[in-house]
Design an enzyme around this catalytic site. Structure first.
Site, mmCIF file in Angstrom:
data_model
loop_
_atom_site.group_PDB
_atom_site.id
_atom_site.type_symbol
_atom_site.label_atom_id
_atom_site.label_comp_id
_atom_site.label_asym_id
_atom_site.label_seq_id
_atom_site.Cartn_x
_atom_site.Cartn_y
_atom_site.Cartn_z
ATOM 1 N N HIS A 157 76.837 -50.254 -93.770
ATOM 2 C CA HIS A 157 75.398 -50.394 -93.482
ATOM 3 C C HIS A 157 75.064 -51.818 -93.020
ATOM 4 O O HIS A 157 73.935 -52.257 -93.183
ATOM 5 C CB HIS A 157 74.529 -50.049 -94.698
ATOM 6 C CG HIS A 157 74.923 -48.780 -95.391
ATOM 7 N ND1 HIS A 157 74.350 -47.567 -95.089
ATOM 8 C CD2 HIS A 157 75.854 -48.539 -96.348
ATOM 9 C CE1 HIS A 157 74.902 -46.626 -95.851
ATOM 10 N NE2 HIS A 157 75.823 -47.195 -96.613
ATOM 11 N N SER A 278 71.804 -70.536 -70.057
ATOM 12 C CA SER A 278 70.455 -70.111 -69.702
ATOM 13 C C SER A 278 69.888 -71.091 -68.680
ATOM 14 O O SER A 278 70.187 -72.288 -68.720
ATOM 15 C CB SER A 278 69.585 -70.102 -70.960
ATOM 16 O OG SER A 278 68.229 -70.260 -70.616
ATOM 17 N N GLU A 291 78.285 -58.159 -73.780
ATOM 18 C CA GLU A 291 77.074 -57.353 -73.581
ATOM 19 C C GLU A 291 77.254 -56.400 -72.409
ATOM 20 O O GLU A 291 76.801 -55.249 -72.443
ATOM 21 C CB GLU A 291 75.880 -58.269 -73.336
ATOM 22 C CG GLU A 291 75.514 -59.074 -74.571
ATOM 23 C CD GLU A 291 74.535 -60.192 -74.254
ATOM 24 O OE1 GLU A 291 73.606 -60.395 -75.035
ATOM 25 O OE2 GLU A 291 74.688 -60.866 -73.224
#
Ligand code: ARG
Length: 459
Positions: A157, A278, A291
């Protein structure tokens, strides 16, 4: 406009928009080498059976070899104005040897031809996928070996559960990839069946030697029903399914590494060469590669769902709908190959912050289960022990201390059976000395798994 191979019964040219709409050349040109190999084997067989003269067959086969070389070098020499790769190769052949080139299509239809080409293509794609899966497995095994004794929290979990070895965690992915490899191998059995000889749908009046073609092209068997053979795309679906499960595994691994590389976890240091920054936030180092793998899983699933849906209502036999099998297949092939390659590179350059991981095993009372087992060893039932340790944990949370920071007196107030030896038992590192059963995270068990994996990789 080029003359159509089916033009005889038509009085009007095809509508230009329709011509572009139905053409598959822009994507099926990828099948040129499979198409030429198929035609070469077919032609050799036609000549052996006396269906076309030997000298003509030789000329055709040589010309096909030239076309294949030309196409490999410079792409498509004959222009883009053809319906598909099959007509393009045929036209290129006729340009070279004259009208006798048309004989290569004796006893054959584009319906069995495209099924053949696609099977050859998928077979090669499977071989490449298996090689790349093995590459990633080797990277994982090396990483596990390098970090064999590093301790970390295991989660359920996404809540800290019990200490495990990082190597055990990494080898879990090795096992998943082993099944992926087996899934690809398994679908080869059904891919490697020769459909040629089915012609359009009914078989052919020519006395073809199908087994000869099968042998020349490396097929294990020949299809048993011509109508099935030109209609079947199960083998593409199986590849797409194997690819989807593979991507699910790569995506889960990527997600874990993303998580581990966050400031909050801080378990992993990603190589700069695999990250980007970035344009506005100078401090950022983003795990784009991982990703992207996670994201590309969506299109691979989509390609599987797309073809399943395309096929579901089709009456026998060939329908043009089936031309839609290719772009999704090619996209999936490209995607899984890229993902396997890049992930394998990243894995081999990944570093771990083992101190941070070890510290994380000290938080979250990961030794609670071990404490319960300790009490069971002292004669208690597990349910009773569980209840008692639950209360100890509650007390420790309240005190903002770890279990091993509690005094013996405090511990004994929960159970008289706790004695001084509990402190060594509560060391997180001791958790992996006690789980050496087959498949467990014990150091000895993991070493055995690692040896097994290395042996498997060497074979
Ligand atoms: N481009 C077609 C495909 O990919 C080849 C088969 C064409 N057959 C036909 N009957 N139109 O499915």
């Amino acid at each position: 406009m080029t003359k159509k191979v089916w033009g005889g019964r038509f009085t009007e040219d095809i509508n230009e928009v329709v011509d572009t709409f139905h053409s598959s050349l822009s994507f099926d040109k990828r099948l040129y080498s499979q198409d030429i190999d198929g035609s070469t084997a077919h032609c050799r067989m036609l000549s052996k059976k006396g269906i076309i003269p030997e000298d003509e067959a030789t000329e055709i086969i040589n010309a096909l070899a030239d076309i294949k070389r030309e196409m490999a070098r410079g792409g498509l020499s004959a222009g883009d104005d053809y319906e598909d790769i099959h007509t393009l190769v045929e036209k290129a052949l006729i340009e070279k040897v004259g009208q006798k080139g048309e004989k290569v299509h004796t006893g054959r239809s584009r319906n069995d031809q495209v099924a053949l080409d696609t099977r050859l293509y998928v077979r090669e794609a499977i071989t490449r996928a298996k090689r790349l899966i093995k590459g990633l497995q080797v990277s994982l095994v090396n990483l596990a070996e390098k970090n064999i004794t590093v301790l970390m929290p295991g989660y359920t979990h996404l809540q800290p559960a019990q200490p495990v070895l990082l190597s055990h965690h990494l080898l879990a992915y090795y096992e998943m990839l082993k099944r992926d490899y087996a899934r690809f191998s398994d679908c080869t059995k059904r891919v490697n069946v020769l459909p040629l000889g089915s012609a359009a749908l009914a078989g052919t009046t020519f006395d073809l030697d199908r087994s000869m073609v099968a042998e020349e092209l490396g097929f294990d068997s020949i299809s048993d029903n011509s109508m099935d053979a030109v209609s079947d795309r199960d083998f593409v679906l199986e590849y797409l399914f194997a690819a989807s499960v593979l991507m699910m595994h790569l995506s889960r691994l990527s997600e874990e590494i993303v998580l581990w590389s966050t400031r909050e976890f801080g378990f992993v240091i990603l190589p700069d060469a695999f990250c980007t920054g970035s344009s506005i936030m100078p401090q950022k180092k983003n795990p784009d590669v991982l990703e992207l793998i996670r994201g590309k899983t969506g299109r691979v699933y989509g390609n599987l769902m797309g073809l399943l849906t395309t096929m579901k209502g089709l009456p026998l036999t060939y329908n043009k709908d089936m031309q839609e099998d290719k772009e999704g297949l090619f996209d999936t092939v490209d995607t899984i190959e890229q993902c396997l390659m890049v992930l394998s590179l990243l894995i081999s350059e990944m570093r771990f912050n083992s101190e941070k991981m070890l510290n994380a095993t000290e938080e979250g009372h990961l030794m609670a289960t071990d404490l319960a087992d300790y009490l069971v060893n002292k004669g208690m039932t597990f349910r009773n022990a569980h209840e008692i340790v639950g209360k100890v944990v509650l007390f420790a949370i309240d005190e903002k201390r770890t279990l091993k920071q509690l005094t013996l007196q405090e511990l004994q107030s929960f159970s008289r059976q706790i004695t001084d030896d509990v402190y060594s038992w509560l060391e997180p590192a001791s958790a992996v000395t006690r789980r050496n059963l087959h498949g467990g995270t014990g150091t000895e068990a993991v070493k055995k798994s690692l040896e097994r994996a290395k042996k498997e990789m060497a074979s």
